[in-house]
Design a protein around this motif. Structure first.
Motif, PDB file in Angstrom:
ATOM      1  N   ARG A 111       0.807  -1.224   0.000  1.00 13.44           N
ATOM      2  CA  ARG A 111       0.000   0.000   0.000  1.00 13.44           C
ATOM      3  C   ARG A 111       0.836   1.267   0.000  1.00 13.44           C
ATOM      4  O   ARG A 111       0.281   2.378  -0.007  1.00 13.44           O
ATOM      5  N   ASN A 112       2.127   1.128  -0.005  1.00 13.11           N
ATOM      6  CA  ASN A 112       3.001   2.301  -0.058  1.00 13.11           C
ATOM      7  C   ASN A 112       2.714   3.086  -1.342  1.00 13.11           C
ATOM      8  O   ASN A 112       2.824   2.541  -2.444  1.00 13.11           O
ATOM      9  N   PRO A 113       2.336   4.349  -1.251  1.00 12.95           N
ATOM     10  CA  PRO A 113       2.033   5.111  -2.480  1.00 12.95           C
ATOM     11  C   PRO A 113       3.228   5.269  -3.412  1.00 12.95           C
ATOM     12  O   PRO A 113       3.053   5.579  -4.598  1.00 12.95           O
ATOM     13  N   ARG A 114       4.434   5.036  -2.925  1.00 14.33           N
ATOM     14  CA  ARG A 114       5.621   5.131  -3.782  1.00 14.33           C
ATOM     15  C   ARG A 114       5.958   3.811  -4.476  1.00 14.33           C
ATOM     16  O   ARG A 114       6.909   3.739  -5.252  1.00 14.33           O
ATOM     17  N   ARG A 115       5.154   2.794  -4.222  1.00 15.51           N
ATOM     18  CA  ARG A 115       5.419   1.497  -4.836  1.00 15.51           C
ATOM     19  C   ARG A 115       5.225   1.601  -6.357  1.00 15.51           C
ATOM     20  O   ARG A 115       4.255   2.177  -6.833  1.00 15.51           O
ATOM     21  N   PRO A 116       6.138   1.010  -7.145  1.00 14.97           N
ATOM     22  CA  PRO A 116       5.978   1.098  -8.607  1.00 14.97           C
ATOM     23  C   PRO A 116       4.762   0.308  -9.086  1.00 14.97           C
ATOM     24  O   PRO A 116       4.464  -0.777  -8.580  1.00 14.97           O
ATOM     25  N   ARG A 150       2.773   1.502 -14.837  1.00 13.05           N
ATOM     26  CA  ARG A 150       3.448   2.524 -15.652  1.00 13.05           C
ATOM     27  C   ARG A 150       4.967   2.402 -15.532  1.00 13.05           C
ATOM     28  O   ARG A 150       5.684   2.491 -16.529  1.00 13.05           O
ATOM     29  N   GLN A 151       5.444   2.215 -14.299  1.00 11.56           N
ATOM     30  CA  GLN A 151       6.890   2.072 -14.106  1.00 11.56           C
ATOM     31  C   GLN A 151       7.389   0.761 -14.698  1.00 11.56           C
ATOM     32  O   GLN A 151       8.496   0.703 -15.249  1.00 11.56           O
ATOM     33  N   LEU A 152       6.599  -0.303 -14.578  1.00  9.88           N
ATOM     34  CA  LEU A 152       6.996  -1.575 -15.174  1.00  9.88           C
ATOM     35  C   LEU A 152       7.215  -1.419 -16.670  1.00  9.88           C
ATOM     36  O   LEU A 152       8.216  -1.900 -17.218  1.00  9.88           O
ATOM     37  N   LEU A 153       6.305  -0.737 -17.348  1.00 11.45           N
ATOM     38  CA  LEU A 153       6.458  -0.528 -18.788  1.00 11.45           C
ATOM     39  C   LEU A 153       7.610   0.431 -19.091  1.00 11.45           C
ATOM     40  O   LEU A 153       8.369   0.225 -20.043  1.00 11.45           O
ATOM     41  N   HIS A 154       7.737   1.468 -18.279  1.00 10.66           N
ATOM     42  CA  HIS A 154       8.783   2.458 -18.541  1.00 10.66           C
ATOM     43  C   HIS A 154      10.183   1.869 -18.398  1.00 10.66           C
ATOM     44  O   HIS A 154      11.053   2.057 -19.255  1.00 10.66           O
ATOM     45  N   GLU A 173      11.893  -8.553  -3.920  1.00  7.24           N
ATOM     46  CA  GLU A 173      11.952  -7.121  -3.618  1.00  7.24           C
ATOM     47  C   GLU A 173      13.069  -6.951  -2.596  1.00  7.24           C
ATOM     48  O   GLU A 173      13.095  -7.646  -1.583  1.00  7.24           O
ATOM     49  N   LEU A 174      13.978  -6.033  -2.839  1.00  8.17           N
ATOM     50  CA  LEU A 174      15.216  -5.988  -2.057  1.00  8.17           C
ATOM     51  C   LEU A 174      15.368  -4.662  -1.304  1.00  8.17           C
ATOM     52  O   LEU A 174      16.151  -3.797  -1.693  1.00  8.17           O
ATOM     53  N   GLU A 194      15.207  -1.040 -10.588  1.00  8.33           N
ATOM     54  CA  GLU A 194      15.798  -2.374 -10.575  1.00  8.33           C
ATOM     55  C   GLU A 194      14.714  -3.448 -10.439  1.00  8.33           C
ATOM     56  O   GLU A 194      14.754  -4.481 -11.112  1.00  8.33           O
ATOM     57  N   PHE A 195      13.742  -3.208  -9.559  1.00  8.13           N
ATOM     58  CA  PHE A 195      12.654  -4.173  -9.393  1.00  8.13           C
ATOM     59  C   PHE A 195      11.879  -4.338 -10.700  1.00  8.13           C
ATOM     60  O   PHE A 195      11.565  -5.466 -11.111  1.00  8.13           O
ATOM     61  N   CYS A 196      11.553  -3.236 -11.357  1.00  7.26           N
ATOM     62  CA  CYS A 196      10.779  -3.312 -12.605  1.00  7.26           C
ATOM     63  C   CYS A 196      11.547  -4.058 -13.693  1.00  7.26           C
ATOM     64  O   CYS A 196      10.952  -4.814 -14.474  1.00  7.26           O
TER      65      CYS A 196
END
Length: 503
Positions: free
Chosen positions: A258-263, A266-270, A454-455, A464-466
């Protein structure tokens, strides 16, 4: 004071010269014949030929678009308003059928007032033969792209102009079923302004983009690079994948997700896709901010992406029925073109509102499930973060499921489950643990095939995660392309049929 000038509109030959590589266009057209035209109609035809330098309202042929062989059919509006009579319809039908025989993608550029009034009902009915040919082309798994030009109305907009896998429009183009002149004559007042414009259709989810003509060649090339069959070379499994994740406290994962900064998607595609071509809307007058629809390529493997968007803003709080109708458009696109389908799940739940109920939310969830379990194409789902309720379930069924380490899946948010069982929301952590919502529990039941680390938290290492998740997606997509269809469908059915049987 600046003076507003109307945009310059290209005729058929100018558009062809712009789109195809220099010197590559070859016409498919043969001389046309008309069945006993009246003297007045013959005079109109002669004047139209003299005015435009072409023999009918459509030109067809093939050419190279940035080196790729493409069939084309383009309207000439200067020839009797681009109207379609029997001869023009035959020319279009012949072109579609030839493109199908020769396994060519097809680009249509209509600009037409619709049916040719001088030919009456036979011209009107000719839209059926064009539509039938386009249907067979699409059933052959071949791309059909449409560039709606100014103006496109009437029977053309209501047939071959509205059947594209991808549809883009010319800026400022007048587009619609009803011709404004007809409306004014019938009702004695002008049609409301701003309705039948390319930009309004984009805002309503009826076209994918508004695009100047000079951007068309590059966009067609990008689209076809993803729509046509690509590499089937196996991809090695990334080191970051795990099939037996260690158990974690459920509430820890829920809190992190639920962290609002979680990717999100959109970030996965970017960060993870090598190319992305956004699509827009359900094609039925709906556009919902809760879902992203796109073509994307991961490595050398193309796919259709349906992603629940955690960055949807304040326009709508949760996934609604329009989002699922847009998702089902993506499912049809993937199946028609035999592209893999990627669904990305990241939702706090489906919309709970009067509008969602009246919009048929339950039925759309059911139809999404029905479509997903039976799709002919390979399917991969990604649990990226939150996975609450019917909104998550609607995009979950797939041949393979990959999950982020702190993703989760539940019939309700834990607080909602607590409200049902304990009549308060205080027992959410306890309910989450008891219900087996975590990735490790899902993996134990065979629902999650692989997890991506997730690290220690995707929000702290989004790029890096994406990229790790993208490599996992590429591996799953490429692996599924090598599995025979019948075997893949049987495995998909068995996957859920056996759910819970070992308990």
């Amino acid at each position: 004071m600046s003076i507003q000038t109307a945009p310059r509109r290209l005729d058929a030959r100018q558009l062809l010269a712009l789109v195809v590589d220099a010197g590559s266009f070859r016409s498919w057209d043969v001389p046309v014949a008309y069945a006993d035209p009246s003297a007045a109609y013959a005079s109109d035809l002669a004047a139209a030929r003299q005015k435009t330098g072409v023999d009918e309202s459509v030109l067809t042929g093939e050419g190279l678009v940035q080196g790729r062989r493409v069939a084309l059919m383009v309207s000439e509006f200067g020839f009797l308003g681009g109207s379609i009579g029997v001869a023009a319809a035959d020319r279009l039908t012949d072109a579609v059928e030839r493109a199908t025989r020769e396994r060519l993608p097809l680009l249509a550029g209509p600009a037409s007032g619709g049916t040719r009034m001088q030919e009456g009902t036979l011209a009107f009915l000719s839209m059926v033969k064009i539509t039938a040919a386009v249907r067979r082309h699409k059933e052959a798994g071949l791309p059909y792209l449409v560039y709606l030009r100014h103006p496109t109305t009437g029977g053309v907009m209501a047939s071959w102009g509205s059947l594209g896998h991808i549809t883009v429009a010319e800026p400022g183009a007048l587009l619609g079923f009803l011709g404004p002149r007809v409306y004014s004559a019938l009702y004695g007042e002008p049609f409301p302004e701003g309705v039948q414009t390319a930009e309004n259709l984009r805002n309503r989810g009826l076209v994918d983009a508004v695009l100047p003509p000079d951007e068309l060649p590059r966009t067609v090339h990008r689209a076809l690079a993803m729509l046509l069959p690509g590499s089937t070379v196996p991809v090695p499994a990334p080191d970051s994948l795990s099939s037996t994740p260690e158990p974690l406290p459920a509430w820890e994962s829920i809190r992190i997700s639920r962290n609002p900064r979680r990717p999100g998607v959109r970030q996965l595609l970017h960060f993870g896709a090598s190319d992305v071509l956004p699509l827009n809307g359900s094609g039925q007058g709906e556009k919902d901010p809760g879902l992203i629809l796109a073509l994307a390529r991961f490595g050398e493997t193309s796919c259709v992406v349906l992603g629940q968007d955690r960055e949807r803003g304040t326009e709508q709080a949760a996934l609604g029925p329009a989002s699922l109708r847009e998702a089902r458009r993506g499912m049809r696109l993937a199946e028609e073109l035999d592209l893999p389908l990627l669904t990305v799940i990241d939702t706090a739940g489906a919309a709970l509102s009067k509008e969602a109920e009246e919009g048929g939310l339950a039925g759309e969830i059911a139809r999404s499930l029905n479509d997903l379990v039976g799709l002919d194409c390979p399917t991969v789902s990604v649990l990226l973060g939150q996975g609450a309720g019917g909104g998550a379930l609607a995009l979950l069924p797939a041949d393979r499921t990959v999950a982020a380490r702190h993703a989760w899946l539940s019939s309700l948010p834990p607080e909602g489950a607590s409200a049902i069982v304990h009549r308060d929301t205080l027992h959410g952590p306890e309910m989450a643990q008891a219900q087996g919502v975590t990735v490790s529990a899902l993996a134990a039941h065979g629902i999650v095939d692989h997890t991506v680390a997730e690290l220690p938290d995707a929000a702290e290492e989004a790029p890096e995660f994406c990229r790790r998740m993208a490599r996992a997606v590429e591996y799953e997509l490429a692996s599924l392309r090598a599995v025979p269809r019948a075997e893949r469908l049987a495995r998909r059915t068995d996957r859920f049929r056996r759910l819970g049987s070992a308990l």
